[in-house]
Design a protein around this motif. Structure first.
Motif, PDB file in Angstrom:
ATOM      1  N   VAL A  84       0.853  -1.181   0.000  1.00 46.91           N
ATOM      2  CA  VAL A  84       0.000   0.000   0.000  1.00 46.91           C
ATOM      3  C   VAL A  84       0.892   1.236   0.000  1.00 46.91           C
ATOM      4  N   GLU A  85       0.292   2.374  -0.314  1.00 47.00           N
ATOM      5  CA  GLU A  85       1.068   3.609  -0.395  1.00 47.00           C
ATOM      6  C   GLU A  85       1.321   4.167   1.003  1.00 47.00           C
ATOM      7  N   ALA A  86       2.575   4.489   1.261  1.00 47.02           N
ATOM      8  CA  ALA A  86       2.947   5.082   2.553  1.00 47.02           C
ATOM      9  C   ALA A  86       2.702   6.576   2.499  1.00 47.02           C
ATOM     10  N   ARG A  87       2.100   7.132   3.567  1.00 45.20           N
ATOM     11  CA  ARG A  87       1.825   8.567   3.638  1.00 45.20           C
ATOM     12  C   ARG A  87       2.762   9.202   4.656  1.00 45.20           C
ATOM     13  N   GLU A  88       3.621  10.075   4.196  1.00 42.07           N
ATOM     14  CA  GLU A  88       4.599  10.716   5.054  1.00 42.07           C
ATOM     15  C   GLU A  88       4.031  12.005   5.637  1.00 42.07           C
ATOM     16  N   VAL A  89       4.114  12.132   6.947  1.00 44.39           N
ATOM     17  CA  VAL A  89       3.657  13.339   7.638  1.00 44.39           C
ATOM     18  C   VAL A  89       4.809  13.860   8.473  1.00 44.39           C
ATOM     19  N   ALA A  90       5.014  15.173   8.441  1.00 44.52           N
ATOM     20  CA  ALA A  90       6.104  15.783   9.196  1.00 44.52           C
ATOM     21  C   ALA A  90       5.984  15.453  10.678  1.00 44.52           C
ATOM     22  N   LEU A  91       7.116  15.374  11.354  1.00 43.40           N
ATOM     23  CA  LEU A  91       7.147  14.937  12.751  1.00 43.40           C
ATOM     24  C   LEU A  91       6.389  15.881  13.679  1.00 43.40           C
ATOM     25  N   LEU A  92       6.588  17.184  13.516  1.00 45.44           N
ATOM     26  CA  LEU A  92       5.966  18.141  14.433  1.00 45.44           C
ATOM     27  C   LEU A  92       4.439  18.120  14.354  1.00 45.44           C
ATOM     28  N   PRO A  93       3.849  18.197  13.141  1.00 40.54           N
ATOM     29  CA  PRO A  93       2.387  18.091  13.063  1.00 40.54           C
ATOM     30  C   PRO A  93       1.870  16.759  13.609  1.00 40.54           C
ATOM     31  N   THR A  94       2.607  15.683  13.347  1.00 40.92           N
ATOM     32  CA  THR A  94       2.202  14.377  13.850  1.00 40.92           C
ATOM     33  C   THR A  94       2.158  14.372  15.375  1.00 40.92           C
ATOM     34  N   ALA A  95       3.170  14.967  15.988  1.00 41.11           N
ATOM     35  CA  ALA A  95       3.227  15.030  17.452  1.00 41.11           C
ATOM     36  C   ALA A  95       2.045  15.822  18.005  1.00 41.11           C
ATOM     37  N   ALA A  96       1.713  16.932  17.341  1.00 37.01           N
ATOM     38  CA  ALA A  96       0.599  17.761  17.797  1.00 37.01           C
ATOM     39  C   ALA A  96      -0.725  17.017  17.670  1.00 37.01           C
ATOM     40  N   ILE A  97      -0.926  16.344  16.545  1.00 34.99           N
ATOM     41  CA  ILE A  97      -2.165  15.596  16.304  1.00 34.99           C
ATOM     42  C   ILE A  97      -2.310  14.463  17.310  1.00 34.99           C
ATOM     43  N   GLU A  98      -1.235  13.688  17.463  1.00 37.69           N
ATOM     44  CA  GLU A  98      -1.300  12.526  18.351  1.00 37.69           C
ATOM     45  C   GLU A  98      -1.436  12.938  19.814  1.00 37.69           C
ATOM     46  N   SER A  99      -0.953  14.115  20.155  1.00 39.37           N
ATOM     47  CA  SER A  99      -1.143  14.624  21.518  1.00 39.37           C
ATOM     48  C   SER A  99      -2.624  14.871  21.788  1.00 39.37           C
ATOM     49  N   LEU A 100      -3.310  15.440  20.800  1.00 41.89           N
ATOM     50  CA  LEU A 100      -4.752  15.668  20.937  1.00 41.89           C
ATOM     51  C   LEU A 100      -5.509  14.348  20.986  1.00 41.89           C
ATOM     52  N   VAL A 101      -5.095  13.415  20.148  1.00 39.29           N
ATOM     53  CA  VAL A 101      -5.741  12.096  20.125  1.00 39.29           C
ATOM     54  C   VAL A 101      -5.546  11.398  21.469  1.00 39.29           C
ATOM     55  N   TYR A 102      -4.334  11.487  21.994  1.00 40.91           N
ATOM     56  CA  TYR A 102      -4.034  10.852  23.288  1.00 40.91           C
ATOM     57  C   TYR A 102      -4.896  11.445  24.391  1.00 40.91           C
ATOM     58  N   LEU A 103      -5.039  12.742  24.375  1.00 43.31           N
ATOM     59  CA  LEU A 103      -5.838  13.426  25.393  1.00 43.31           C
ATOM     60  C   LEU A 103      -7.297  12.996  25.321  1.00 43.31           C
ATOM     61  N   GLN A 104      -7.845  12.976  24.118  1.00 47.33           N
ATOM     62  CA  GLN A 104      -9.256  12.597  23.990  1.00 47.33           C
ATOM     63  C   GLN A 104      -9.464  11.122  24.302  1.00 47.33           C
ATOM     64  N   ASN A 105      -8.428  10.290  24.095  1.00 50.89           N
ATOM     65  CA  ASN A 105      -8.542   8.872  24.436  1.00 50.89           C
ATOM     66  C   ASN A 105      -8.813   8.673  25.928  1.00 50.89           C
ATOM     67  N   TRP A 106      -8.276   9.560  26.740  1.00 46.33           N
ATOM     68  CA  TRP A 106      -8.423   9.436  28.186  1.00 46.33           C
ATOM     69  C   TRP A 106      -9.669  10.125  28.718  1.00 46.33           C
ATOM     70  N   ILE A 107     -10.184  11.080  27.974  1.00 50.90           N
ATOM     71  CA  ILE A 107     -11.299  11.886  28.472  1.00 50.90           C
ATOM     72  C   ILE A 107     -12.652  11.460  27.916  1.00 50.90           C
ATOM     73  N   ALA A 108     -12.711  11.185  26.614  1.00 49.10           N
ATOM     74  CA  ALA A 108     -13.993  10.997  25.937  1.00 49.10           C
ATOM     75  C   ALA A 108     -14.804   9.828  26.498  1.00 49.10           C
ATOM     76  N   PHE A 109     -14.197   8.661  26.612  1.00 52.98           N
ATOM     77  CA  PHE A 109     -14.942   7.481  27.059  1.00 52.98           C
ATOM     78  C   PHE A 109     -15.498   7.635  28.471  1.00 52.98           C
ATOM     79  N   PRO A 110     -14.682   8.023  29.455  1.00 52.71           N
ATOM     80  CA  PRO A 110     -15.246   8.212  30.809  1.00 52.71           C
ATOM     81  C   PRO A 110     -16.350   9.266  30.843  1.00 52.71           C
ATOM     82  N   LEU A 111     -16.185  10.321  30.048  1.00 57.12           N
ATOM     83  CA  LEU A 111     -17.176  11.397  30.029  1.00 57.12           C
ATOM     84  C   LEU A 111     -18.500  10.911  29.453  1.00 57.12           C
ATOM     85  N   VAL A 112     -18.447  10.278  28.280  1.00 56.12           N
ATOM     86  CA  VAL A 112     -19.668   9.809  27.621  1.00 56.12           C
ATOM     87  C   VAL A 112     -20.339   8.708  28.440  1.00 56.12           C
TER      88      VAL A 112
END
Length: 199
Positions: free
Chosen positions: A67-95
């Motif tokens: 399959v085709e590999a999609r390259e994403v710059a490190l800094l944007p990836t870190a910012a995105i995954e930080s938000l994803v990590y945060l919502q992983n811990w908050i969303a489920f308990p909240l809902v």
């Protein structure tokens, strides 16, 4: 403190061994509920290292799966995954908290979330082999995929057992709770990543 974390870790390990009495090792007070989210801080370094290993293995796995590999710059990836990590811990308990009364689990909600949160200390240990092999460059595509599959399978099993034990419900209901958690986590994570693409 370390003694508090060690107590929660041992209780989580007990649940992984299918010891229902291990629930008694958790602090299920209101204060214990909020303190259980400190597990996110403990797990964070492992999560970051896994993302680095996954980033390194990405092109190799893409070539292996053809399959085709999609390259994403490190800094944007870190910012995105930080938000994803945060919502992983908050969303489920909240809902889940919003619908706890309707699901008739309000009286067991706090013990469940406390055990669920601290159990991540056990779950994260299952990705250590993938981290070490991925970062060292010694993991083959088949090994990497197998390690990830094994970690995912164990996580689902552990979460189902914790849900059944903490909520005092049958395994079918527990599996439904876990499936909901997975669906919510994946959906919100995908939304965050899609929003980044359109910015």
């Amino acid at each position: 403190n370390l003694a508090y974390i060690d107590r929660a870790f041992r209780a989580s390990l007990g649940l992984a061994r299918r010891d229902k009495s291990a629930m008694d090792g958790f602090d299920v007070t209101a204060d214990g509920f909020y303190r259980s989210f400190f597990a996110a801080v403990v797990v964070l370094p492992f999560y970051a290292l896994y993302l680095l290993a996954d980033r390194k293995m990405g092109p190799i796995i893409a070539a292996y799966l053809k399959v085709e590999a999609r390259e994403v710059a490190l800094l944007p990836t870190a910012a995105i995954e930080s938000l994803v990590y945060l919502q992983n811990w908050i969303a489920f308990p909240l809902v889940l908290g919003l619908f706890a009364r309707q699901l008739r689990i309000a009286h067991r909600y706090v013990p469940f979330i406390v055990a669920y949160n601290w159990s991540q200390l056990i779950v994260v240990l299952t990705i250590v082999p993938a981290i070490l092999l991925g970062l060292s460059g010694t993991a083959t595509p088949a090994t990497w995929l197998a390690l990830n599959f094994a970690s995912t399978a164990f996580t689902i099993y552990l979460h189902c057992y914790i849900a059944a034990t903490a909520l005092q419900m049958n395994m079918l209901f527990a599996a439904g709770i876990v499936v909901f958690d997975i669906a919510l986590t994946l959906s919100l994570g995908q939304i965050v990543r899609l929003l980044y693409q359109f910015t």
